[in-house]
Design a protein around this motif. Structure first.
Motif, PDB file in Angstrom:
ATOM      1  N   TYR A   1       9.416  35.248 -27.694  1.00 22.76           N
ATOM      2  CA  TYR A   1       8.887  35.333 -26.338  1.00 22.76           C
ATOM      3  C   TYR A   1       7.365  35.239 -26.327  1.00 22.76           C
ATOM      4  N   PHE A   2       6.862  34.403 -25.462  1.00 19.74           N
ATOM      5  CA  PHE A   2       5.429  34.172 -25.292  1.00 19.74           C
ATOM      6  C   PHE A   2       4.764  35.405 -24.685  1.00 19.74           C
ATOM      7  N   ASN A   3       3.576  35.727 -25.208  1.00 17.46           N
ATOM      8  CA  ASN A   3       2.863  36.923 -24.734  1.00 17.46           C
ATOM      9  C   ASN A   3       2.001  36.692 -23.499  1.00 17.46           C
ATOM     10  N   GLY A   4       1.926  35.449 -23.010  1.00 15.13           N
ATOM     11  CA  GLY A   4       1.284  35.217 -21.723  1.00 15.13           C
ATOM     12  C   GLY A   4      -0.049  34.513 -21.727  1.00 15.13           C
ATOM     13  N   GLU A   5      -0.712  34.400 -22.884  1.00 18.14           N
ATOM     14  CA  GLU A   5      -2.023  33.759 -22.903  1.00 18.14           C
ATOM     15  C   GLU A   5      -2.144  32.874 -24.128  1.00 18.14           C
ATOM     16  N   CYS A   6      -2.681  31.661 -23.938  1.00 22.46           N
ATOM     17  CA  CYS A   6      -2.936  30.766 -25.066  1.00 22.46           C
ATOM     18  C   CYS A   6      -4.255  31.186 -25.701  1.00 22.46           C
ATOM     19  N   SER A   7      -4.171  32.213 -26.504  1.00 20.28           N
ATOM     20  CA  SER A   7      -5.362  32.785 -27.147  1.00 20.28           C
ATOM     21  C   SER A   7      -5.206  32.717 -28.661  1.00 20.28           C
ATOM     22  N   LYS A   8      -6.302  32.910 -29.368  1.00 20.14           N
ATOM     23  CA  LYS A   8      -6.245  32.889 -30.831  1.00 20.14           C
ATOM     24  C   LYS A   8      -5.370  34.020 -31.349  1.00 20.14           C
ATOM     25  N   THR A   9      -5.359  35.139 -30.638  1.00 22.36           N
ATOM     26  CA  THR A   9      -4.504  36.257 -31.039  1.00 22.36           C
ATOM     27  C   THR A   9      -3.035  35.859 -31.012  1.00 22.36           C
ATOM     28  N   GLU A  10      -2.609  35.201 -29.931  1.00 21.45           N
ATOM     29  CA  GLU A  10      -1.220  34.792 -29.797  1.00 21.45           C
ATOM     30  C   GLU A  10      -0.873  33.688 -30.788  1.00 21.45           C
ATOM     31  N   ILE A  11      -1.773  32.758 -30.987  1.00 21.05           N
ATOM     32  CA  ILE A  11      -1.530  31.675 -31.955  1.00 21.05           C
ATOM     33  C   ILE A  11      -1.346  32.246 -33.359  1.00 21.05           C
ATOM     34  N   ASN A  12      -2.219  33.164 -33.748  1.00 10.10           N
ATOM     35  CA  ASN A  12      -2.117  33.766 -35.081  1.00 10.10           C
ATOM     36  C   ASN A  12      -0.836  34.572 -35.237  1.00 10.10           C
ATOM     37  N   ARG A  13      -0.407  35.253 -34.174  1.00 10.28           N
ATOM     38  CA  ARG A  13       0.850  36.001 -34.228  1.00 10.28           C
ATOM     39  C   ARG A  13       2.019  35.060 -34.511  1.00 10.28           C
ATOM     40  N   LEU A  14       2.033  33.925 -33.835  1.00 10.07           N
ATOM     41  CA  LEU A  14       3.132  32.982 -33.994  1.00 10.07           C
ATOM     42  C   LEU A  14       3.084  32.250 -35.336  1.00 10.07           C
ATOM     43  N   LEU A  15       1.898  32.042 -35.875  1.00  9.69           N
ATOM     44  CA  LEU A  15       1.788  31.457 -37.210  1.00  9.69           C
ATOM     45  C   LEU A  15       2.480  32.346 -38.238  1.00  9.69           C
ATOM     46  N   LYS A  16       2.342  33.642 -38.061  1.00  8.46           N
ATOM     47  CA  LYS A  16       3.015  34.604 -38.947  1.00  8.46           C
ATOM     48  C   LYS A  16       4.536  34.508 -38.784  1.00  8.46           C
ATOM     49  N   VAL A  17       4.999  34.318 -37.537  1.00  4.68           N
ATOM     50  CA  VAL A  17       6.434  34.170 -37.292  1.00  4.68           C
ATOM     51  C   VAL A  17       6.969  32.928 -38.012  1.00  4.68           C
TER      52      VAL A  17
ATOM     53  N   ALA B   1      -0.744  24.147 -30.582  1.00  6.13           N
ATOM     54  CA  ALA B   1      -1.732  24.701 -31.518  1.00  6.13           C
ATOM     55  C   ALA B   1      -1.062  25.242 -32.774  1.00  6.13           C
ATOM     56  N   VAL B   2       0.048  25.934 -32.605  1.00  3.42           N
ATOM     57  CA  VAL B   2       0.769  26.481 -33.761  1.00  3.42           C
ATOM     58  C   VAL B   2       1.286  25.348 -34.638  1.00  3.42           C
ATOM     59  N   ALA B   3       1.861  24.322 -34.018  1.00  2.00           N
ATOM     60  CA  ALA B   3       2.374  23.179 -34.782  1.00  2.00           C
ATOM     61  C   ALA B   3       1.255  22.491 -35.555  1.00  2.00           C
ATOM     62  N   PHE B   4       0.095  22.382 -34.932  1.00  3.04           N
ATOM     63  CA  PHE B   4      -1.064  21.768 -35.604  1.00  3.04           C
ATOM     64  C   PHE B   4      -1.452  22.558 -36.851  1.00  3.04           C
ATOM     65  N   HIS B   5      -1.577  23.881 -36.706  1.00  4.05           N
ATOM     66  CA  HIS B   5      -2.014  24.701 -37.834  1.00  4.05           C
ATOM     67  C   HIS B   5      -0.996  24.720 -38.968  1.00  4.05           C
ATOM     68  N   LYS B   6       0.284  24.493 -38.642  1.00  2.86           N
ATOM     69  CA  LYS B   6       1.329  24.479 -39.679  1.00  2.86           C
ATOM     70  C   LYS B   6       1.721  23.060 -40.091  1.00  2.86           C
ATOM     71  N   SER B   7       1.128  22.046 -39.478  1.00  6.74           N
ATOM     72  CA  SER B   7       1.416  20.638 -39.795  1.00  6.74           C
ATOM     73  C   SER B   7       2.902  20.327 -39.683  1.00  6.74           C
ATOM     74  N   VAL B   8       3.500  20.735 -38.557  1.00  6.46           N
ATOM     75  CA  VAL B   8       4.917  20.464 -38.303  1.00  6.46           C
ATOM     76  C   VAL B   8       5.058  19.771 -36.945  1.00  6.46           C
ATOM     77  N   PRO B   9       6.184  19.094 -36.701  1.00  2.00           N
ATOM     78  CA  PRO B   9       6.392  18.439 -35.404  1.00  2.00           C
ATOM     79  C   PRO B   9       6.448  19.433 -34.257  1.00  2.00           C
ATOM     80  N   VAL B  10       6.112  18.952 -33.054  1.00  2.00           N
ATOM     81  CA  VAL B  10       6.186  19.808 -31.870  1.00  2.00           C
ATOM     82  C   VAL B  10       6.880  19.050 -30.747  1.00  2.00           C
ATOM     83  N   LEU B  11       7.859  19.732 -30.126  1.00  2.00           N
ATOM     84  CA  LEU B  11       8.591  19.191 -28.987  1.00  2.00           C
ATOM     85  C   LEU B  11       8.215  20.010 -27.759  1.00  2.00           C
TER      86      LEU B  11
END
Length: 365
Positions: free
Chosen positions: A63-79, A102-112
């Motif tokens: 579930y998305f935390n509501g803001e496209c922020s670096k905090t949220e991106i980093n949380r999802l990178l860990k997931v 942004a998450v897909a970019f940092h992990k170099s994976v496809p994004v839909l």
């Protein structure tokens, strides 16, 4: 400088297409992180899950935390690291989609990308707009590639609040005028070069579609109907505006939007609603003919897009607030400097005041 056009790998638009998401996803990986809101999952989670039944792709929902922020991106990178997902699927509105990209970019994976609303031109772009945790614009994250797939289920989008699609029209309204400004100034676009003729044609088609189909689409949506006008507006808001802004360029309208984010009073307003007012302000800066400005302001009024600072939530308009918006819009890193003439906080402040006055005039109050 080269002329460059970029676009998503595939764009799919039609009623019921979300039911085929699993089929599309099979082409990109084996395990998908699906980013969605809790309310979005309640509405369409069963459709998404059913689409993966019998497919060779497993899913992890978060579930998305509501803001496209670096905090949220980093949380999802860990997931992603913890679950071993090899693709990202974003389902929802603009900030979810930007976060997924942004998450897909940092992990170099496809994004839909699977919008459930047509409220911005974010879905098709190789760009994520990063905000602070409090919702204040921070920076643009330019990505090396556009989404692998953009899937627009018009049956789902038609059921979304009408205001969201109208907001998307406000966002798309800026596309042609910002592209035109960049072309006149020779500014580089978000694609990293000059605009192609194709991009300019798509931007102009976007504007013409809005003018011809916008009010018809709004009335149809209010009646719960997905008509040809609605289909055209969904495409204009998403594909035409997406390619048009990215390969045509950003200028004054989006910089004014970014400036408005410094006013907490404006935070409840949607992105496209602020961009619409930013577009009017840019056109005031350009001093376009009065009849053209009137056509655009009255079109906004007919759709219910804000044309005054009061409609944007600013209860008490002061010189200090307007100057704060203007100064933020004129930041060295923002796109206002892509205009084909010099801008500064003083001229932008004057344009904001005039745009607000014109809005009151045409509203008759």
């Amino acid at each position: 400088m080269a002329n460059i056009l970029i676009s998503p790998g595939k764009y799919v638009q039609g009623a019921g297409e979300m039911k085929k998401l699993g089929e599309y996803a099979e082409k990109y990986g084996k395990k998908a992180l699906i980013l969605i809101t809790s309310s979005g999952y309640k509405r369409i989670g069963n459709i998404v899950e059913d689409s993966f039944a019998g497919k060779e792709v497993s899913t992890v929902f978060d579930y998305f935390n509501g803001e496209c922020s670096k905090t949220e991106i980093n949380r999802l990178l860990k997931v992603v690291e913890d679950t071993g997902c090899d693709m990202i699927i974003g389902i929802g509105g603009g900030k979810i989609l930007d976060t997924a990209k942004a998450v897909a970019f940092h992990k170099s994976v496809p994004v839909l990308i699977c919008p459930t609303i047509a409220s911005t031109d974010a879905p098709c772009s190789a760009l994520s707009v990063i905000y602070t945790d409090e919702g204040v614009f921070e920076e643009y994250l330019f990505l090396p590639a556009n989404p692998n797939l953009v899937l627009m289920d018009t049956e789902i989008i038609t059921k979304s609040p009408v205001r969201l699609t109208v907001s998307g029209m406000g966002d798309a309204l800026a596309t042609y005028f910002e592209a035109r400004a960049c072309k006149n100034s020779g500014a580089a676009t978000c694609a990293g070069g000059l605009a192609t003729s194709a991009a300019m044609s798509l931007a102009e088609l976007c504007f013409n579609t809005l003018m011809e189909e916008g009010v018809k689409a709004k009335l149809a949506l209010e009646a719960g109907a997905c008509t040809p006008a609605v289909e055209k507006i969904i495409e204009a808001n998403t594909l035409l505006s997406g390619i048009g802004f990215e390969s045509g360029g950003l200028a004054g309208a989006h910089a004014i939007h970014n400036g408005l984010t410094v006013l907490e009073e404006c935070h409840p307003m949607y992105h496209g609603e602020k961009v619409a007012f930013g577009t009017i302000t840019q056109l005031v800066l350009e001093n376009i003919p009065g009849e053209e400005l009137e056509d655009i302001i009255t079109w906004c009024i007919e759709l219910g897009l804000p044309v005054t600072l009061k409609e944007l939530g600013v209860k008490e308009v002061t010189d200090e607030k307007i100057m704060a918006v203007a100064a933020a819009a004129c930041a060295d890193t923002d796109t206002l400097h892509n205009m084909p003439f010099e801008v500064n906080p003083e001229t932008v402040s004057a344009a904001i005041k005039a745009a607000d006055a014109y809005g009151h005039y045409y509203l008759g109050k």
